[in-house]
Design a protein around this motif. Structure first.
Motif, PDB file in Angstrom:
ATOM      1  N   HIS A 134      -3.099  -8.921  -1.756  1.00 14.90           N
ATOM      2  CA  HIS A 134      -3.796  -8.150  -0.732  1.00 14.90           C
ATOM      3  C   HIS A 134      -4.031  -6.744  -1.272  1.00 14.90           C
ATOM      4  O   HIS A 134      -3.105  -6.109  -1.798  1.00 14.90           O
ATOM      5  CB  HIS A 134      -2.990  -8.114   0.565  1.00 14.90           C
ATOM      6  N   TYR A 190      -4.706  -1.186   0.380  1.00 14.56           N
ATOM      7  CA  TYR A 190      -3.667  -0.584   1.215  1.00 14.56           C
ATOM      8  C   TYR A 190      -4.088   0.832   1.632  1.00 14.56           C
ATOM      9  O   TYR A 190      -4.588   1.601   0.817  1.00 14.56           O
ATOM     10  CB  TYR A 190      -2.342  -0.536   0.443  1.00 14.56           C
ATOM     11  N   PRO A 191      -3.974   1.176   2.925  1.00 17.03           N
ATOM     12  CA  PRO A 191      -3.253   0.462   3.994  1.00 17.03           C
ATOM     13  C   PRO A 191      -4.123  -0.511   4.794  1.00 17.03           C
ATOM     14  O   PRO A 191      -3.658  -1.088   5.767  1.00 17.03           O
ATOM     15  CB  PRO A 191      -2.780   1.611   4.884  1.00 17.03           C
ATOM     16  N   LEU A 207      -5.515  -3.805   4.502  1.00 15.01           N
ATOM     17  CA  LEU A 207      -5.360  -4.913   3.561  1.00 15.01           C
ATOM     18  C   LEU A 207      -6.433  -5.985   3.720  1.00 15.01           C
ATOM     19  O   LEU A 207      -6.810  -6.360   4.834  1.00 15.01           O
ATOM     20  CB  LEU A 207      -3.978  -5.541   3.731  1.00 15.01           C
ATOM     21  N   TYR A 220      -6.397   8.511  -2.887  1.00 16.70           N
ATOM     22  CA  TYR A 220      -5.189   8.275  -2.091  1.00 16.70           C
ATOM     23  C   TYR A 220      -4.536   9.591  -1.688  1.00 16.70           C
ATOM     24  O   TYR A 220      -4.077   9.759  -0.553  1.00 16.70           O
ATOM     25  CB  TYR A 220      -4.201   7.412  -2.877  1.00 16.70           C
ATOM     26  N   TYR A 241      -8.326  -1.655  -8.269  1.00 11.89           N
ATOM     27  CA  TYR A 241      -7.262  -1.049  -7.464  1.00 11.89           C
ATOM     28  C   TYR A 241      -6.083  -0.675  -8.352  1.00 11.89           C
ATOM     29  O   TYR A 241      -5.813  -1.337  -9.361  1.00 11.89           O
ATOM     30  CB  TYR A 241      -6.790  -2.024  -6.373  1.00 11.89           C
ATOM     31  N   THR A 259      -0.504  -0.195  -5.610  1.00 15.63           N
ATOM     32  CA  THR A 259      -0.941  -0.312  -4.211  1.00 15.63           C
ATOM     33  C   THR A 259      -1.160  -1.761  -3.792  1.00 15.63           C
ATOM     34  O   THR A 259      -1.540  -2.020  -2.656  1.00 15.63           O
ATOM     35  CB  THR A 259      -2.249   0.473  -3.997  1.00 15.63           C
ATOM     36  N   VAL A 315      -0.325  -5.447  -2.550  1.00 11.06           N
ATOM     37  CA  VAL A 315       0.684  -6.117  -1.717  1.00 11.06           C
ATOM     38  C   VAL A 315       0.651  -7.599  -2.055  1.00 11.06           C
ATOM     39  O   VAL A 315      -0.396  -8.259  -1.935  1.00 11.06           O
ATOM     40  CB  VAL A 315       0.398  -5.890  -0.219  1.00 11.06           C
ATOM     41  N   VAL A 361       1.890 -11.054   2.849  1.00  6.26           N
ATOM     42  CA  VAL A 361       1.965 -10.442   4.178  1.00  6.26           C
ATOM     43  C   VAL A 361       2.708 -11.388   5.119  1.00  6.26           C
ATOM     44  O   VAL A 361       2.783 -12.598   4.886  1.00  6.26           O
ATOM     45  CB  VAL A 361       0.557 -10.133   4.730  1.00  6.26           C
TER      46      VAL A 361
END
Length: 421
Positions: A26, A29-30, A32, A87, A132, A136, A138, A141
């Motif tokens: 994913h 962020y934030p 996703l 960011y 990305y 950052t 993920v 989830v």
């Protein structure tokens, strides 16, 4: 409030990032979104799976390193700095130095395979960032999106029970409705609604006849035919502004819109070699030249002009009246009501559409009788459930004049309705 990512020194390490190759993660962020990792990079190298489909477990021996050149190193540094800056300054997050980047294909939707399984489909999506910072990312989830869950294939008896209705995707009577009446192993027996003989391909015939009857001529040939400077022709066929009485008047024919990437249906089109005009457009330009020769002569005298005044074309005592007369003539030929479409749009004009409607009425009147025919040994991949239409045949491409059938079980069009593109 400022958010600081913990342990970013470890997660930004390229060795850790390479373990994500070929995996769904994913990103963003934030906010996703799911994506598939297709490439990892650091300042000096790109890392990709070597000779493998993008699935399976990471293995260091399957990773191939591609060295960056001096320009790529410079570009990589700028991109890493930009991501860290975004960011920090826009999102209020301290992510730490970016040592490696993850490059992804975004989740585009679900696809139904011929074996009945539903799998995720990933692709580059225009307008979405594919790169990305590794720290950052993920990995998983708690609550995956229920709209995009992969599903194993159901037994054919469950997916197509006896009495269920679908559409046929075999070569014989493609797109015809059917009913399942029996199962034999992984195949079914069906009743299919067939038509005796072959449906006439009237749509393509009408479109081909229309294209032959409305030839388009390149702009340079039109300019030569009308004895015009190409720049003058370009001004006449687009929006042409003239200042009069403190007003800015558009006295062009509005047959092309270069900046807006639009053309006028039945009058203009753009090919790789440039603009082309139909005979209707040429006749309209010729009528303009015949009706207002002094106006055309004024443009010819200054084809590279940017700002024009009414007195550039006529004496001051009659200039304003002449501008009104030209404006009234343009209204009479309804140039502003021409149908504008994108340059890449393929669309038929109203006369051709009416011709197709007449041909369709005639085809329906002369349609051979419909009869039911039994077919044995039909495999699963030749059956289309209406609810699976978007996932199985959503990648089809059509041309003008093609005959089509509506197979989805939702929407405003009645299911099994036939039509012409």
């Amino acid at each position: 409030m400022v958010v600081t990512l913990m342990d970013s020194e470890t997660t930004t390490n390229v060795e850790n990032a390479k373990r994500k190759l070929g995996k769904a993660v994913h990103v963003g962020y934030p906010f996703l979104q799911e994506a598939l990792v297709v490439r990892v990079s650091d300042e000096l190298f790109d890392y990709v799976l070597d000779g493998q489909t993008l699935s399976g477990e990471y293995n260091p021996s399957n990773v191939r390193a591609i060295e960056h050149g001096p320009q790529e190193i410079s570009q990589w540094k700028r991109k890493a700095d930009r991501i860290e800056s975004v960011y920090s300054k826009r999102l209020g997050m301290v992510v730490g130095p970016v040592e490696s980047l993850i490059h992804v294909d975004m989740l585009a939707g679900l696809k139904k395979r011929d074996d009945g399984a539903t799998v995720k489909e990933y692709a580059q999506i225009v307008g979405m960032e594919p790169d990305y910072a590794a720290q950052t990312i993920v990995d998983s989830v708690i609550s995956p999106d229920q709209r995009f869950l992969e599903r194993a294939a159901l037994p054919i008896e469950e997916e197509f029970p006896e009495g269920s209705r679908a559409f046929f995707l075999g070569e014989f009577n493609y797109g015809r409705p059917l009913e399942v009446i029996k199962h034999t192993g992984e195949k079914v027996e069906i009743w299919i609604s067939t038509v005796k003989g072959r449906e006439p391909d009237f749509g393509r015939e009408v479109v081909a006849a229309a294209e032959r009857s409305i030839p388009y001529t390149p702009s340079f040939a039109v300019a030569r035919q009308l004895n015009l400077n190409p720049l003058v022709l370009s001004k006449l066929t687009s929006a042409f502004s003239v200042q009069s009485s403190g007003l800015r008047l558009n006295l062009g024919l509005n047959l092309k819109f270069e900046a807006k990437k639009l053309k006028v249906l039945g009058y203009s089109r753009k090919r790789e070699s440039g603009w082309e005009y139909s005979q209707k457009a040429i006749d309209l330009i010729a009528a303009y030249m015949t009706r207002f020769p002094e106006f055309i002569a004024g443009i010819i005298r200054n084809p590279k002009g940017d700002v024009y005044n009414d007195t550039d074309f006529y004496a001051e005592n009659i200039a304003k009246e002449k501008m009104k007369e030209i404006g009234q003539w343009l209204k009479s030929v309804e140039t502003k009501s021409f149908e504008k479409v994108p340059l890449d749009a393929e669309q038929l004009d109203s006369d051709t559409v009416m011709a197709i409607e007449r041909a369709a009425d005639q085809a329906v009147a002369n349609c051979p009788p419909i009869e039911a025919k039994k077919i044995n040994g039909v495999p699963r991949n030749a059956l289309l459930k209406p609810s699976d239409a978007e996932q199985r045949i959503g990648i089809q491409h059509f041309s003008l004049g093609d005959r089509v059938v509506y197979v989805q079980d939702s929407g405003r069009v009645p299911i099994a309705t036939r039509g012409t593109v």
